[in-house]
Design a protein around this motif. Structure first.
Motif, mmCIF file in Angstrom:
data_model
loop_
_atom_site.group_PDB
_atom_site.id
_atom_site.type_symbol
_atom_site.label_atom_id
_atom_site.label_comp_id
_atom_site.label_asym_id
_atom_site.label_seq_id
_atom_site.Cartn_x
_atom_site.Cartn_y
_atom_site.Cartn_z
ATOM 1 N N ASP A 192 0.863 -1.185 0.000
ATOM 2 C CA ASP A 192 0.000 0.000 0.000
ATOM 3 C C ASP A 192 0.899 1.235 0.000
ATOM 4 O OD1 ASP A 192 -2.552 1.428 0.243
ATOM 5 O OD2 ASP A 192 -1.814 1.972 2.237
ATOM 6 N N ILE A 193 0.744 2.097 -1.010
ATOM 7 C CA ILE A 193 1.586 3.290 -1.146
ATOM 8 C C ILE A 193 0.705 4.529 -1.011
ATOM 9 C CG2 ILE A 193 3.230 4.534 -2.599
ATOM 10 C CD1 ILE A 193 3.824 1.917 -4.042
ATOM 11 N N GLN A 194 1.041 5.386 -0.048
ATOM 12 C CA GLN A 194 0.279 6.610 0.203
ATOM 13 C C GLN A 194 1.222 7.810 0.210
ATOM 14 O OE1 GLN A 194 -3.025 6.867 0.572
ATOM 15 N NE2 GLN A 194 -3.446 4.661 0.507
ATOM 16 N N TRP A 195 0.675 8.979 -0.216
ATOM 17 C CA TRP A 195 1.446 10.222 -0.215
ATOM 18 C C TRP A 195 0.846 11.206 0.789
ATOM 19 C CZ3 TRP A 195 5.946 11.193 -2.795
ATOM 20 C CH2 TRP A 195 6.299 10.327 -3.836
ATOM 21 N N TYR A 196 1.723 12.012 1.397
ATOM 22 C CA TYR A 196 1.297 13.029 2.362
ATOM 23 C C TYR A 196 2.053 14.331 2.084
ATOM 24 C CZ TYR A 196 -0.617 9.117 5.052
ATOM 25 O OH TYR A 196 -1.326 8.013 5.448
ATOM 26 N N LEU A 197 1.368 15.446 2.326
ATOM 27 C CA LEU A 197 1.994 16.771 2.273
ATOM 28 C C LEU A 197 1.781 17.438 3.618
ATOM 29 C CD1 LEU A 197 3.329 19.251 1.055
ATOM 30 C CD2 LEU A 197 1.149 19.832 -0.041
ATOM 31 N N ASN A 198 2.888 17.669 4.323
ATOM 32 C CA ASN A 198 2.823 18.261 5.665
ATOM 33 C C ASN A 198 1.842 17.494 6.548
ATOM 34 O OD1 ASN A 198 4.670 20.278 4.898
ATOM 35 N ND2 ASN A 198 3.022 21.570 4.104
ATOM 36 N N SER A 244 3.661 14.343 -9.349
ATOM 37 C CA SER A 244 4.105 15.462 -10.188
ATOM 38 C C SER A 244 3.224 16.681 -9.957
ATOM 39 C CB SER A 244 4.088 15.072 -11.670
ATOM 40 O OG SER A 244 2.785 14.725 -12.091
ATOM 41 N N ILE A 245 3.828 17.861 -10.129
ATOM 42 C CA ILE A 245 3.127 19.145 -9.995
ATOM 43 C C ILE A 245 3.429 19.949 -11.249
ATOM 44 C CG2 ILE A 245 2.806 21.206 -8.588
ATOM 45 C CD1 ILE A 245 4.069 19.649 -6.248
ATOM 46 N N ASP A 246 2.389 20.313 -11.991
ATOM 47 C CA ASP A 246 2.587 21.052 -13.241
ATOM 48 C C ASP A 246 2.904 22.523 -13.003
ATOM 49 O OD1 ASP A 246 2.233 18.858 -14.857
ATOM 50 O OD2 ASP A 246 0.071 19.157 -15.065
ATOM 51 N N SER A 247 2.282 23.119 -11.970
ATOM 52 C CA SER A 247 2.482 24.546 -11.704
ATOM 53 C C SER A 247 2.561 24.766 -10.199
ATOM 54 C CB SER A 247 1.336 25.368 -12.304
ATOM 55 O OG SER A 247 1.543 26.750 -12.094
ATOM 56 N N ILE A 248 3.771 24.968 -9.705
ATOM 57 C CA ILE A 248 4.008 25.095 -8.265
ATOM 58 C C ILE A 248 3.460 26.422 -7.753
ATOM 59 C CG2 ILE A 248 5.833 25.369 -6.529
ATOM 60 C CD1 ILE A 248 7.516 23.430 -8.177
ATOM 61 N N ASN A 249 2.838 26.367 -6.571
ATOM 62 C CA ASN A 249 2.428 27.585 -5.877
ATOM 63 C C ASN A 249 2.713 27.432 -4.389
ATOM 64 O OD1 ASN A 249 0.103 26.322 -4.560
ATOM 65 N ND2 ASN A 249 -0.874 26.369 -6.579
ATOM 66 N N ASP A 250 2.291 28.420 -3.614
ATOM 67 C CA ASP A 250 2.614 28.447 -2.189
ATOM 68 C C ASP A 250 2.042 27.245 -1.444
ATOM 69 O OD1 ASP A 250 3.645 29.913 0.204
ATOM 70 O OD2 ASP A 250 1.524 29.926 0.733
ATOM 71 N N ARG A 251 0.921 26.699 -1.928
ATOM 72 C CA ARG A 251 0.287 25.561 -1.247
ATOM 73 C C ARG A 251 1.168 24.320 -1.278
ATOM 74 N NH1 ARG A 251 -1.094 22.474 1.581
ATOM 75 N NH2 ARG A 251 -3.142 21.787 2.304
ATOM 76 N N HIS A 252 2.115 24.265 -2.202
ATOM 77 C CA HIS A 252 2.952 23.076 -2.354
ATOM 78 C C HIS A 252 4.215 23.125 -1.504
ATOM 79 C CE1 HIS A 252 0.880 23.152 -6.490
ATOM 80 N NE2 HIS A 252 0.254 22.281 -5.730
ATOM 81 N N PHE A 256 6.937 16.453 1.598
ATOM 82 C CA PHE A 256 6.187 15.385 0.940
ATOM 83 C C PHE A 256 6.709 14.043 1.456
ATOM 84 C CE2 PHE A 256 5.301 18.867 -1.828
ATOM 85 C CZ PHE A 256 4.080 18.582 -2.427
ATOM 86 N N SER A 257 5.790 13.174 1.886
ATOM 87 C CA SER A 257 6.169 11.864 2.418
ATOM 88 C C SER A 257 5.489 10.766 1.621
ATOM 89 C CB SER A 257 5.770 11.733 3.892
ATOM 90 O OG SER A 257 6.382 12.731 4.679
ATOM 91 N N CYS A 258 6.264 9.717 1.323
ATOM 92 C CA CYS A 258 5.717 8.496 0.731
ATOM 93 C C CYS A 258 5.732 7.423 1.813
ATOM 94 C CB CYS A 258 6.537 8.063 -0.475
ATOM 95 S SG CYS A 258 5.962 6.510 -1.218
ATOM 96 N N LEU A 259 4.562 6.875 2.136
ATOM 97 C CA LEU A 259 4.434 5.852 3.170
ATOM 98 C C LEU A 259 4.044 4.534 2.506
ATOM 99 C CD1 LEU A 259 4.237 5.037 6.202
ATOM 100 C CD2 LEU A 259 1.827 5.685 6.084
ATOM 101 N N PHE A 265 8.685 4.927 5.533
ATOM 102 C CA PHE A 265 8.380 6.126 4.752
ATOM 103 C C PHE A 265 9.672 6.851 4.405
ATOM 104 C CE2 PHE A 265 8.828 7.920 8.938
ATOM 105 C CZ PHE A 265 9.320 9.201 8.730
ATOM 106 N N HIS A 266 9.563 7.690 3.382
ATOM 107 C CA HIS A 266 10.661 8.587 3.023
ATOM 108 C C HIS A 266 10.068 9.972 2.793
ATOM 109 C CE1 HIS A 266 14.580 9.832 1.547
ATOM 110 N NE2 HIS A 266 13.945 10.477 0.581
ATOM 111 N N MET A 267 10.791 11.001 3.233
ATOM 112 C CA MET A 267 10.281 12.366 3.171
ATOM 113 C C MET A 267 11.266 13.256 2.422
ATOM 114 S SD MET A 267 8.989 14.745 6.346
ATOM 115 C CE MET A 267 10.607 14.749 7.139
ATOM 116 N N ALA A 268 10.726 14.169 1.603
ATOM 117 C CA ALA A 268 11.547 15.141 0.881
ATOM 118 C C ALA A 268 10.867 16.503 0.960
ATOM 119 C CB ALA A 268 11.732 14.725 -0.577
#
Length: 365
Positions: free
Chosen positions: A89-95, A119-127, A131-134, A143-146
């Motif tokens: 099971d692969i899940q992504w998290y932001l903050n 992937s992010i096509d157009s980065i903004n402040d919300r990004h 980012f963590s992959c669990l 998990f790994h975080m970047a």
């Protein structure tokens, strides 16, 4: 293959007829077929059994890079599971907030049972953030975080104007200052002829904060005193921007007035501020009021406050209200450490400008 001690497997013979095989700490290398063989002069006999070991997942490290991204840039990372038994099971998290495909403009695609791309096509402040992959399976989770760093963007103001034609006395007029770009929080303020403009001051100009990135300025009853340059200033942590518009009124001109040219005209009177002070030191949570009373000076008067030399904004927990033509009341409903410092009342009229200051001490600093 003979059992080797470096695999973490122990074989112990007890007496003439027993042998024990022990795996103190099972790992993926221990999985496989184990066979016990017994032999004597009469012959050989063996028995086998399988050991199946669930392997916990391992993730290949990923990163967004060392340099911060800019607004509008694109970026992508992949979460690749290099070890681990299916199903995974692969899940992504932001903050620490779960993100799925399409949320916040983020695309998440499962490429295979052991690979997920983000992937992010157009980065903004919300990004901006971590980012963590669990990844999890029956054997465990990891998990790994970047961190994605995003450069702060200074404000940009959409041009505005009062129109091409001068206004007439009694008209109403207004403009809106819209910040089209810039990281929040953004402070928006107005100036009139390079003087800080308080809503509802002697000029009866109304300033309203419409949203986090817009502010309106309204003049309900235009007269000659309103003629001049109105400037909107927007500031955030990355910088500041300003935009000005000239407001013209029919039948009025800018004039330099001096009693030297009109000896029979009474001279204008400079404002005089009655001294004030804070009543001792304040504690956190206290409520404080300070009154600036301009006891002398020709009307109209413009009265404004500064804190440590900077204009006072309502979001700082400080309110300034003008009462009549000559009094301004400053209120701090709940004192905090940030409120310590020098508060200055500035009063100005056609004769000039004066100020008076008092220092607020907050206990515990």
């Amino acid at each position: 293959m003979p059992i080797l001690s470096h695999l973490g497997v122990m074989v112990t013979k007890i007496g003439d007829r027993s042998s024990f095989l022990t795996v103190p700490a099972v790992n993926g290398d221990n999985s496989g077929k184990y066979t016990c063989t017994a032999s004597n002069s009469a012959g050989t006999y063996n028995h086998s059994t399988m050991l199946n070991v669930n392997v916990a997942p391992q993730i290949m490290p990923f990163a967004f890079g060392d340099d911060p991204s800019n607004y509008g840039d694109s970026t992508a990372v992949q979460c690749m599971v290099i070890k681990g038994d299916a199903p995974l099971d692969i899940q992504w998290y932001l903050n620490n907030e779960t993100i799925t495909n399409g949320k916040f403009g983020i695309s998440i695609i499962k490429m295979s049972t052991k690979l997920s791309s983000l992937s992010i096509d157009s980065i903004n402040d919300r990004h901006r953030g971590n980012f963590s992959c669990l990844v999890s399976n029956k054997a465990g989770r990891t998990f790994h975080m970047a961190e994605l760093k995003v450069n702060e963007v200074p404000p940009q103001i959409l041009p505005f104007s009062f129109g091409d034609e001068p206004a007439n006395s009694g008209d109403s007029a207004g403009v809106t200052c819209i910040v089209t770009k810039g990281d929040s929080p953004i402070n928006i303020s107005w100036e009139f002829n390079d003087e800080y403009l308080n809503s509802g001051d002697a000029l009866n100009v109304i300033v309203n904060r419409i949203s986090a990135k817009s502010s309106s300025l309204t003049i309900d009853n235009v007269n000659g005193e309103h003629r001049g340059v109105y400037k909107c200033l927007a500031m955030n942590g990355a910088g500041r921007a300003e935009y000005s518009a000239v407001f013209d009124v029919n039948g009025f001109l800018f004039c330099y007035f001096s009693s030297d040219f009109y000896p029979n005209t009474p001279p204008t009177v400079l404002p005089n501020i009655h001294p004030f002070s804070f009543d001792g030191e304040a504690n956190s949570g206290d409520s404080i009021q300070l009154t600036c009373h301009v006891s002398k000076g020709d009307l109209p008067l413009v009265i404004k406050w500064t804190h440590n030399g900077k204009p006072i904004y309502s979001h700082s927990g400080i309110l300034a209200n003008k009462i009549g033509d000559r009094i301004s009341l400053l209120t701090i409903s709940s004192v905090e450490a940030q409120h310590s410092g020098i508060f200055t009342c500035v009063a100005s009229n056609v004769a000039g400008k004066v100020n008076f200051s008092a220092e607020l001490f907050v206990n515990g600093l």
